[in-house]
Structures are given as structure tokens and as C-alpha cells.
Design a protein around this motif. Structure first.
Motif, PDB file in Angstrom:
ATOM      1  N   ASP A  69       0.882  -1.278  -0.164  1.00  0.00           N
ATOM      2  CA  ASP A  69       0.073  -0.088  -0.130  1.00  0.00           C
ATOM      3  C   ASP A  69       0.780   1.340  -0.001  1.00  0.00           C
ATOM      4  N   ALA A  70       1.831   1.131   0.741  1.00  0.00           N
ATOM      5  CA  ALA A  70       2.736   2.396   0.865  1.00  0.00           C
ATOM      6  C   ALA A  70       3.490   2.645  -0.515  1.00  0.00           C
ATOM      7  N   GLU A  72       2.282   1.711  -3.285  1.00  0.00           N
ATOM      8  CA  GLU A  72       1.370   2.224  -4.521  1.00  0.00           C
ATOM      9  C   GLU A  72       1.185   3.747  -4.425  1.00  0.00           C
ATOM     10  N   ARG A  73       1.060   3.921  -2.936  1.00  0.00           N
ATOM     11  CA  ARG A  73       1.090   5.537  -2.722  1.00  0.00           C
ATOM     12  C   ARG A  73       2.294   6.346  -3.250  1.00  0.00           C
ATOM     13  N   ARG A  74       3.300   6.058  -2.943  1.00  0.00           N
ATOM     14  CA  ARG A  74       4.431   6.563  -3.606  1.00  0.00           C
ATOM     15  C   ARG A  74       4.532   6.632  -5.167  1.00  0.00           C
ATOM     16  N   ALA A  76       1.887   6.294  -7.348  1.00  0.00           N
ATOM     17  CA  ALA A  76       0.829   7.265  -7.612  1.00  0.00           C
ATOM     18  C   ALA A  76       1.361   8.687  -7.391  1.00  0.00           C
ATOM     19  N   GLU A  77       2.096   9.038  -6.269  1.00  0.00           N
ATOM     20  CA  GLU A  77       2.656  10.399  -6.255  1.00  0.00           C
ATOM     21  C   GLU A  77       3.607  10.913  -7.046  1.00  0.00           C
TER      22      GLU A  77
END
Length: 92
Positions: A69-70, A72-74, A76-77
Motif C-alpha cells: 500500500d505504501a 502504491e501511494r509513492r 501514484a505520487e
């Protein structure tokens, strides 16, 4: 050759039997020790094999999910227009 008295003959027979039994007992003891050593080695190899085959624990899966999850967030950022501008500015 002088004949031995019955008590001396009996004592000699008992001593011979005891000596023979002690020799056999030592051989049996040595073989038993070899078997115990072999069993201990086999148990160690079995424990190692089972450790390798151990199923993944629920906590391990949860931890990997959180890391995914972490990431994926990075990603996407970094893929966002704002993130791409920051990446380009760093290249200059």
C-alpha cells in the motif's frame, strides 16, 4: 597341568562370562551412541526442512500488504503531474 578345584573352575567360568558380556555391552553401547547421534542429525535436518516449508503467517501477509500500500501511494505520487514536475526539476 594341574587340575583346578571346582570353586576355581567356577570362578574362572564366571570371570570369562563377565569379560565376554562386558565386551558385548561396550559394543552395544557404542552402536546405541551412533544411533542417537544419527537420530539427532536427522532431527536437525528435518527441523530445517520444516522451517523452509513453514506456511506464511497472517502477520507476515499483513505486513507485506501494508508495504505494498505504501509503495502504491509513492508510485501514484510520482506519476501525478505534480510529482513528474518535481522529478524533472531534479534532473536539471
Amino acid at each position: 597341568m594341574a587340575r583346578r578345584s571346582p570353586p576355581d573352575a567356577l570362578r574362572g567360568a564366571v570371570e570369562s562370562t563377565v569379560q565376554a558380556t562386558m565386551g558385548q555391552a561396550q559394543g552395544t553401547r557404542d552402536r546405541a551412541q551412533e544411533l542417537v547421534d544419527e537420530l539427532a542429525g536427522t532431527a536437525g535436518r528435518l527441523r530445517d526442512a520444516l522451517e523452509e516449508l513453514r506456511p506464511v503467517a497472517r502477520e507476515d501477509v499483513k505486513g507485506l500488504g501494508a508495504r505494498l500500500d505504501a509503495l502504491e501511494r509513492r508510485v501514484a505520487e510520482l506519476e501525478s503531474p505534480r510529482g513528474r514536475r518535481g522529478a524533472r526539476a531534479g534532473k536539471r
